[in-house]
Design an enzyme around this catalytic site. Sequence first.
Site, PDB file in Angstrom:
ATOM      1  N   CYS A   3       0.855  -1.193   0.000  1.00 55.09           N
ATOM      2  CA  CYS A   3       0.000   0.000   0.000  1.00 55.09           C
ATOM      3  C   CYS A   3       0.890   1.244   0.000  1.00 55.09           C
ATOM      4  O   CYS A   3       1.690   1.443   0.926  1.00 55.09           O
ATOM      5  CB  CYS A   3      -0.907  -0.007   1.229  1.00 55.09           C
ATOM      6  SG  CYS A   3      -1.784   1.557   1.463  1.00 55.09           S
ATOM      7  N   ASP A  29      -0.283  16.187  -2.511  1.00 58.50           N
ATOM      8  CA  ASP A  29      -0.618  15.261  -3.595  1.00 58.50           C
ATOM      9  C   ASP A  29       0.394  15.446  -4.739  1.00 58.50           C
ATOM     10  O   ASP A  29       0.702  16.574  -5.123  1.00 58.50           O
ATOM     11  CB  ASP A  29      -2.051  15.561  -4.071  1.00 58.50           C
ATOM     12  CG  ASP A  29      -2.615  14.460  -4.935  1.00 58.50           C
ATOM     13  OD1 ASP A  29      -3.637  13.863  -4.546  1.00 58.50           O
ATOM     14  OD2 ASP A  29      -2.046  14.184  -6.020  1.00 58.50           O
ATOM     15  N   ASN A  85     -12.913   9.810  -1.690  1.00 58.12           N
ATOM     16  CA  ASN A  85     -13.526   8.862  -2.621  1.00 58.12           C
ATOM     17  C   ASN A  85     -13.652   7.468  -2.009  1.00 58.12           C
ATOM     18  O   ASN A  85     -12.820   7.049  -1.202  1.00 58.12           O
ATOM     19  CB  ASN A  85     -12.672   8.791  -3.889  1.00 58.12           C
ATOM     20  CG  ASN A  85     -12.693  10.106  -4.657  1.00 58.12           C
ATOM     21  OD1 ASN A  85     -13.746  10.701  -4.844  1.00 58.12           O
ATOM     22  ND2 ASN A  85     -11.533  10.569  -5.080  1.00 58.12           N
ATOM     23  N   HIS A  96      -8.065   8.443   2.502  1.00 60.27           N
ATOM     24  CA  HIS A  96      -7.398   9.757   2.461  1.00 60.27           C
ATOM     25  C   HIS A  96      -8.439  10.828   2.192  1.00 60.27           C
ATOM     26  O   HIS A  96      -9.300  10.683   1.344  1.00 60.27           O
ATOM     27  CB  HIS A  96      -6.283   9.801   1.422  1.00 60.27           C
ATOM     28  CG  HIS A  96      -6.674   9.311   0.064  1.00 60.27           C
ATOM     29  ND1 HIS A  96      -6.829   7.968  -0.222  1.00 60.27           N
ATOM     30  CD2 HIS A  96      -6.961   9.980  -1.072  1.00 60.27           C
ATOM     31  CE1 HIS A  96      -7.184   7.834  -1.483  1.00 60.27           C
ATOM     32  NE2 HIS A  96      -7.284   9.031  -2.026  1.00 60.27           N
ATOM     33  N   HIS A  98      -9.024  14.497   0.830  1.00 59.91           N
ATOM     34  CA  HIS A  98      -8.403  15.526  -0.018  1.00 59.91           C
ATOM     35  C   HIS A  98      -8.757  16.910   0.521  1.00 59.91           C
ATOM     36  O   HIS A  98      -9.942  17.185   0.791  1.00 59.91           O
ATOM     37  CB  HIS A  98      -8.955  15.449  -1.448  1.00 59.91           C
ATOM     38  CG  HIS A  98      -8.653  14.200  -2.206  1.00 59.91           C
ATOM     39  ND1 HIS A  98      -7.727  14.145  -3.228  1.00 59.91           N
ATOM     40  CD2 HIS A  98      -9.185  12.947  -2.136  1.00 59.91           C
ATOM     41  CE1 HIS A  98      -7.691  12.925  -3.740  1.00 59.91           C
ATOM     42  NE2 HIS A  98      -8.575  12.172  -3.100  1.00 59.91           N
TER      43      HIS A  98
HETATM   44  P1  AMP Z   1      -8.239   8.890  -4.976  1.00 58.09           P
HETATM   45  O1  AMP Z   1      -8.816   8.840  -6.351  1.00 58.09           O
HETATM   46  O2  AMP Z   1      -9.126   9.620  -4.007  1.00 58.09           O
HETATM   47  O3  AMP Z   1      -7.814   7.525  -4.485  1.00 58.09           O
HETATM   48  O4  AMP Z   1      -6.950   9.803  -5.097  1.00 58.09           O
HETATM   49  C1  AMP Z   1      -5.648   9.321  -4.985  1.00 58.09           C
HETATM   50  C2  AMP Z   1      -4.738  10.509  -4.963  1.00 58.09           C
HETATM   51  O5  AMP Z   1      -3.456  10.106  -4.512  1.00 58.09           O
HETATM   52  C3  AMP Z   1      -4.536  11.190  -6.332  1.00 58.09           C
HETATM   53  O6  AMP Z   1      -4.888  12.559  -6.230  1.00 58.09           O
HETATM   54  C4  AMP Z   1      -3.045  10.979  -6.612  1.00 58.09           C
HETATM   55  O7  AMP Z   1      -2.468  12.060  -7.297  1.00 58.09           O
HETATM   56  C5  AMP Z   1      -2.479  10.833  -5.211  1.00 58.09           C
HETATM   57  N1  AMP Z   1      -1.240  10.086  -5.101  1.00 58.09           N
HETATM   58  C6  AMP Z   1      -0.952   8.873  -5.622  1.00 58.09           C
HETATM   59  N2  AMP Z   1       0.294   8.491  -5.283  1.00 58.09           N
HETATM   60  C7  AMP Z   1       0.813   9.477  -4.510  1.00 58.09           C
HETATM   61  C8  AMP Z   1       2.066   9.679  -3.857  1.00 58.09           C
HETATM   62  N3  AMP Z   1       3.050   8.780  -3.914  1.00 58.09           N
HETATM   63  N4  AMP Z   1       2.244  10.827  -3.157  1.00 58.09           N
HETATM   64  C9  AMP Z   1       1.268  11.755  -3.093  1.00 58.09           C
HETATM   65  N5  AMP Z   1       0.060  11.619  -3.675  1.00 58.09           N
HETATM   66  C10 AMP Z   1      -0.168  10.493  -4.389  1.00 58.09           C
HETATM   67 ZN    ZN Z   2      -2.316   1.450   3.620  1.00 59.71          ZN
END
Ligand code: AMP
Ligand code: ZN
Length: 120
Positions: A3, A29, A85, A96, A98
């Site tokens: 993860c 992000d 989401n 998470h 946002h």
């Molecule tokens: P979600 O669609 O709500 O799962 O959004 C996932 C978010 O995680 C997206 O906005 C991605 O740009 C962000 N994300 C994915 N990998 C990383 C990372 N290594 N560091 C920071 N943000 C990330």
């Molecule tokens: Zn996790």
Amino acid sequence: MDCIFCKIANHEIPSKIVYEDDLVMAFLDVNPNKPGHTLIVPKKHIKDMDDMDDDTYLYIFKIAKEIKNKLIDKLNCDGIQLCQNNGDCQEVKHYHLHLIPYYNSTIEMDIDTIYKKIMH
Ligand code: AMP
Ligand code: ZN
């Protein structure tokens, strides 16, 4: 478990951390919707809203309020959107929240500049 947000929370992979304590971490992000787009995660692996316990929920929103105020203060944004989401629209299956800054005018700033502004 493979993860990416557990790895970030455990400092196994780098991220631009804007807040951290024993229970939660907030980081920028990598693919921001708007400059200053921040994610808050519980350090323990919780998949989504359905798996979230009330104490962690309350705590995340308490920290979210502090970070919201910090983003407004440091970035001079004109508002903050919160979203989270679940299901097929959730790309990373570790809860998470946002925090997405809203600007009345178009702002373009790279992530390093944003990070310096938030942390100073
Ligand atoms: P979600 O669609 O709500 O799962 O959004 C996932 C978010 O995680 C997206 O906005 C991605 O740009 C962000 N994300 C994915 N990998 C990383 C990372 N290594 N560091 C920071 N943000 C990330
Ligand atoms: Zn996790």
